[in-house]
Design an enzyme around this catalytic site. Structure first.
Site, PDB file in Angstrom:
ATOM      1  N   PRO A  84      30.188  23.873  52.051  1.00 25.35           N
ATOM      2  CG  PRO A  84      29.474  25.469  53.575  1.00 25.35           C
ATOM      3  CD  PRO A  84      29.544  23.991  53.365  1.00 25.35           C
ATOM      4  CD  GLU A  85      34.036  22.489  46.995  1.00 26.56           C
ATOM      5  OE1 GLU A  85      35.090  22.787  46.413  1.00 26.56           O
ATOM      6  OE2 GLU A  85      33.260  21.611  46.574  1.00 26.56           O
TER       7      GLU A  85
END
Length: 268
Positions: free
Chosen positions: A2-3
């Site tokens: 997840p960014e």
């Protein structure tokens, strides 16, 4: 992994359901994460009101009346809002049960995330660069930090000391929009191009947040739904495919042990 847009999307999804609500129970089923879950966190959190939930880089900060809990999603973590009676799935390691009936579950198959508590700050947040969507992040900053730097521009903008939250996907997309090769030396990029690049980084991240984050195998937002930004990716994951601008094949190279796809014709 997840960014920043995925984390921001998660924050926006869960905040309305837990802010100004009280924690009934915090159940830790498996505390062996990247950093061990803070000892006694269940007792520390019980009965407290959630004052706010904010984000710094890719860390979620759940501010309580006394102290703060810091959550990191790691490689494969996600937060889901479920009914507290819903059966717990494998890899649901932590549950935060609210007095309003909401249950926030932390799911992490690889257990590389974190769930910590502190009343005096977190060392993980020290020495971080500015948030990319603020006025502190400018082309002038990138230009000044990059002088005499021989490292490639892509890992340079992915360094959290330069700016936080510009991960592999969004760095690739912003560099394509800016027409800059990912392996160009950071010190050989002009102020004008850095000013353009900061605009593209902000645009790419804003677009991703608006569209709900990037659709990756492990990522879901706070409602358990995948994001949709991947449908509009122009270079990431498209090595060998035609460039959307010039139709020539995209090239895939390795930079810092990461895949970096770019167009040799459009990016210089």
């Amino acid at each position: 992994m997840p960014e920043l847009p995925e984390v921001e999307t998660t924050l926006r999804g869960v905040a309305p359901h837990i802010v100004d609500q009280f924690i009934d129970q915090l159940r830790v089923h498996n505390g062996s994460l990247r950093w061990p879950v803070t000892r006694g966190i269940s007792e520390l959190a019980k009965g407290q009101r959630v004052v706010a939930i904010t984000r710094r880089a890719k860390y979620l900060l759940v501010e309580l009346e006394r102290g703060t809990m810091m959550i990191h999603l790691g490689m494969s973590g996600s937060l889901r809002l479920v009914d507290r009676a819903a059966p717990r799935r494998k890899h649901d390691h932590i549950e935060m049960l609210m007095t309003n009936g909401v249950c926030l579950r932390y799911h992490d198959p690889r257990r590389f995330g974190a769930w910590l508590w502190s009343d005096s700050g977190f060392p993980q947040l020290d020495h971080l660069g500015p948030e990319p969507l603020t006025d502190e992040f400018t082309g002038k900053r990138l230009f000044e930090l990059s002088r005499k730097r021989k490292m490639a521009i892509k890992p340079f903008i992915m360094d959290n000391r330069t700016v936080v939250g510009v991960g592999n996907i969004y760095a690739s997309e912003a560099l394509f929009r800016g027409g800059i090769r990912p392996d160009r030396a950071a010190g050989r990029v002009s102020l004008k191009r850095y000013e353009q690049l900061t605009v593209h980084i902000k645009e790419v991240l804003t677009s991703a947040i608006t569209q709900g984050g990037t659709t990756l195998r492990d990522f879901v937002n706070g409602n358990g739904e995948p994001g949709y930004f991947q449908q509009t990716l122009m270079v990431y994951g498209r090595g060998g495919q035609p460039c959307v601008t010039c139709a020539k094949p995209l090239k895939d190279i390795r930079l810092g042990q990461r895949s970096s796809v770019f167009c040799p014709a459009c990016q210089r």
